[in-house]
Design a protein around this motif. Structure first.
Motif, PDB file in Angstrom:
ATOM      1  N   ALA A 101       0.842  -1.198   0.000  1.00 52.27           N
ATOM      2  CA  ALA A 101       0.000   0.000   0.000  1.00 52.27           C
ATOM      3  C   ALA A 101       0.879   1.250   0.000  1.00 52.27           C
ATOM      4  CB  ALA A 101      -0.923   0.004   1.213  1.00 52.27           C
TER       5      ALA A 101
ATOM      6  N   HIS B 124      -3.230   5.602   1.035  1.00 50.05           N
ATOM      7  CA  HIS B 124      -4.560   5.387   1.589  1.00 50.05           C
ATOM      8  C   HIS B 124      -5.213   4.075   1.132  1.00 50.05           C
ATOM      9  CE1 HIS B 124      -4.127   9.548   2.657  1.00 50.05           C
ATOM     10  NE2 HIS B 124      -4.139   9.953   1.394  1.00 50.05           N
ATOM     11  N   ALA B 125      -5.898   3.435   2.094  1.00 53.16           N
ATOM     12  CA  ALA B 125      -6.746   2.266   1.814  1.00 53.16           C
ATOM     13  C   ALA B 125      -8.055   2.505   2.558  1.00 53.16           C
ATOM     14  CB  ALA B 125      -6.083   0.977   2.284  1.00 53.16           C
TER      15      ALA B 125
ATOM     16  N   ALA C 286      -9.667  -0.867   1.755  1.00 53.07           N
ATOM     17  CA  ALA C 286      -9.132  -1.495   2.958  1.00 53.07           C
ATOM     18  C   ALA C 286      -9.487  -2.971   3.010  1.00 53.07           C
ATOM     19  CB  ALA C 286      -9.650  -0.780   4.205  1.00 53.07           C
TER      20      ALA C 286
ATOM     21  N   ARG D 201       0.883  -7.865   4.135  1.00 51.65           N
ATOM     22  CA  ARG D 201       0.481  -6.492   3.824  1.00 51.65           C
ATOM     23  C   ARG D 201       1.520  -5.509   4.358  1.00 51.65           C
ATOM     24  NH1 ARG D 201      -3.186  -9.617   5.921  1.00 51.65           N
ATOM     25  NH2 ARG D 201      -3.194  -8.646   7.990  1.00 51.65           N
TER      26      ARG D 201
ATOM     27  N   GLY E 210       2.727  -1.322   4.383  1.00 51.34           N
ATOM     28  CA  GLY E 210       2.384   0.074   4.141  1.00 51.34           C
ATOM     29  C   GLY E 210       3.620   0.947   4.239  1.00 51.34           C
TER      30      GLY E 210
ATOM     31  N   SER F  10      -1.104   8.699   5.597  1.00 54.37           N
ATOM     32  CA  SER F  10      -2.065   7.872   4.879  1.00 54.37           C
ATOM     33  C   SER F  10      -3.106   7.361   5.856  1.00 54.37           C
ATOM     34  CB  SER F  10      -1.371   6.703   4.165  1.00 54.37           C
ATOM     35  OG  SER F  10      -0.492   6.013   5.017  1.00 54.37           O
ATOM     36  N   ARG F  11      -4.284   7.045   5.302  1.00 53.74           N
ATOM     37  CA  ARG F  11      -5.425   6.653   6.121  1.00 53.74           C
ATOM     38  C   ARG F  11      -5.835   5.225   5.791  1.00 53.74           C
ATOM     39  NH1 ARG F  11     -10.171   9.213   4.953  1.00 53.74           N
ATOM     40  NH2 ARG F  11      -9.456   9.519   2.816  1.00 53.74           N
ATOM     41  N   TYR F  12      -6.094   4.452   6.825  1.00 53.47           N
ATOM     42  CA  TYR F  12      -6.662   3.112   6.709  1.00 53.47           C
ATOM     43  C   TYR F  12      -7.976   3.153   7.466  1.00 53.47           C
ATOM     44  CZ  TYR F  12      -1.944   1.965   5.250  1.00 53.47           C
ATOM     45  OH  TYR F  12      -0.746   1.941   4.580  1.00 53.47           O
ATOM     46  N   THR F  13      -9.084   2.996   6.770  1.00 51.85           N
ATOM     47  CA  THR F  13     -10.366   3.186   7.439  1.00 51.85           C
ATOM     48  C   THR F  13     -11.507   2.499   6.697  1.00 51.85           C
ATOM     49  OG1 THR F  13     -11.943   4.866   8.226  1.00 51.85           O
ATOM     50  CG2 THR F  13     -10.718   5.397   6.233  1.00 51.85           C
TER      51      THR F  13
ATOM     52  N   ALA G   7      -2.235   1.360  12.145  1.00 50.89           N
ATOM     53  CA  ALA G   7      -2.781   0.313  11.284  1.00 50.89           C
ATOM     54  C   ALA G   7      -2.023  -1.001  11.468  1.00 50.89           C
ATOM     55  CB  ALA G   7      -2.721   0.755   9.822  1.00 50.89           C
TER      56      ALA G   7
ATOM     57  N   PHE H 202      -4.165  -4.118  10.164  1.00 50.02           N
ATOM     58  CA  PHE H 202      -4.254  -3.821   8.737  1.00 50.02           C
ATOM     59  C   PHE H 202      -2.966  -4.190   8.015  1.00 50.02           C
ATOM     60  CE2 PHE H 202      -7.551  -0.908  10.299  1.00 50.02           C
ATOM     61  CZ  PHE H 202      -8.532  -1.014   9.322  1.00 50.02           C
TER      62      PHE H 202
END
Length: 232
Positions: free
Chosen positions: A100, A103-104, A109, A118, A120, A125-128, A170, A175
């Motif tokens: 990633a 953002h996911a 996500a 996984r 990152g 960046s946002r994981y949501t 995350a 994540f």
């Protein structure tokens, strides 16, 4: 695969699938179909997969223009295709590494969480799973993935409060397995994928993956059926 999704098979047995629509990698029916076709090619090639996005974004999730466009059949087709792709990735016979670059969000996500490994980046960046923040509810298929991958308390928090996680948070939540500097992401992810491709017995990996994930795959399929039934 179309101009939104690139496919490159390396000598190391790794197929790199790159999502890049020039924007936020919205998971439209077209994008989902192109990614699915790339996974078909990887399976035909007997390759492990490195799934990634464009600089700064893995995927912003479903195309909200379709969700809010007033055509329930089109929205259902897109949502169903998204979770069918997640099921495909969770049960893919060869290793899948997701890298990633940023953002996911929402279905982005959930697609990320469907990969075996996984990674990152240490960048803003946002994981949501932001559904409840934008007037939607989290479907059962998505809840199945969240419960499988995240810690129990964070799976609940992510779904019910639309919590936004930075890269480090995350990783703690589940994540991500690792966070690296942006410039290190391609080589790190490819190294992981190549090691999995060469170091794992293909049949042992496939059979164990299906056995280990039988329950979540059943829940995911039931969630897909629930989506269809609710809109029929």
């Amino acid at each position: 695969m179309g101009n939104r999704v690139g496919y490159e098979l390396g000598d190391d047995g790794v197929a790199t699938i790159t999502m890049d629509d020039g924007k936020v990698n919205a998971l439209s029916v077209g994008m989902l179909g192109d990614v699915g076709a790339a996974f078909d090619q990887a399976e035909s090639d007997g390759a492990a997969v490195l799934l990634t996005g464009r600089r700064g974004v893995f995927s912003g999730g479903f195309d909200l223009r379709v969700i809010r466009g007033g055509d329930p059949a089109a929205a259902l087709a897109m949502v169903r295709a998204g979770f069918e792709l997640a099921e495909r990735v969770l049960s893919f016979p060869r290793p899948v590494v997701a890298a990633a670059p940023g953002h996911a969000v929402a279905m982005g996500a959930f697609l990320l969480l469907s990969a075996d490994l996984r990674i990152g980046v240490a960048a803003p960046s946002r994981y949501t799973a932001n559904e409840v923040a934008i007037g939607l509810s989290v479907p059962s298929a998505a809840l199945a993935i969240l419960r499988y991958r995240l810690t129990p308390s964070e799976a609940d928090r992510a779904a019910v409060t639309a919590a936004v996680y930075g890269p480090r948070e995350a990783k703690v939540a589940g994540f991500l397995h690792e966070v690296v500097e942006p410039d290190a992401l391609p080589a790190t992810a490819r190294g992981w994928a190549a090691a999995a491709a060469s170091g794992l017995d293909a049949e042992g990996h496939r059979a164990t993956k299906l056995r280990a994930r039988a329950d979540v795959l059943d829940e995911l399929r039931a969630g897909i059926s629930e989506l269809v039934a609710a809109r029929s």
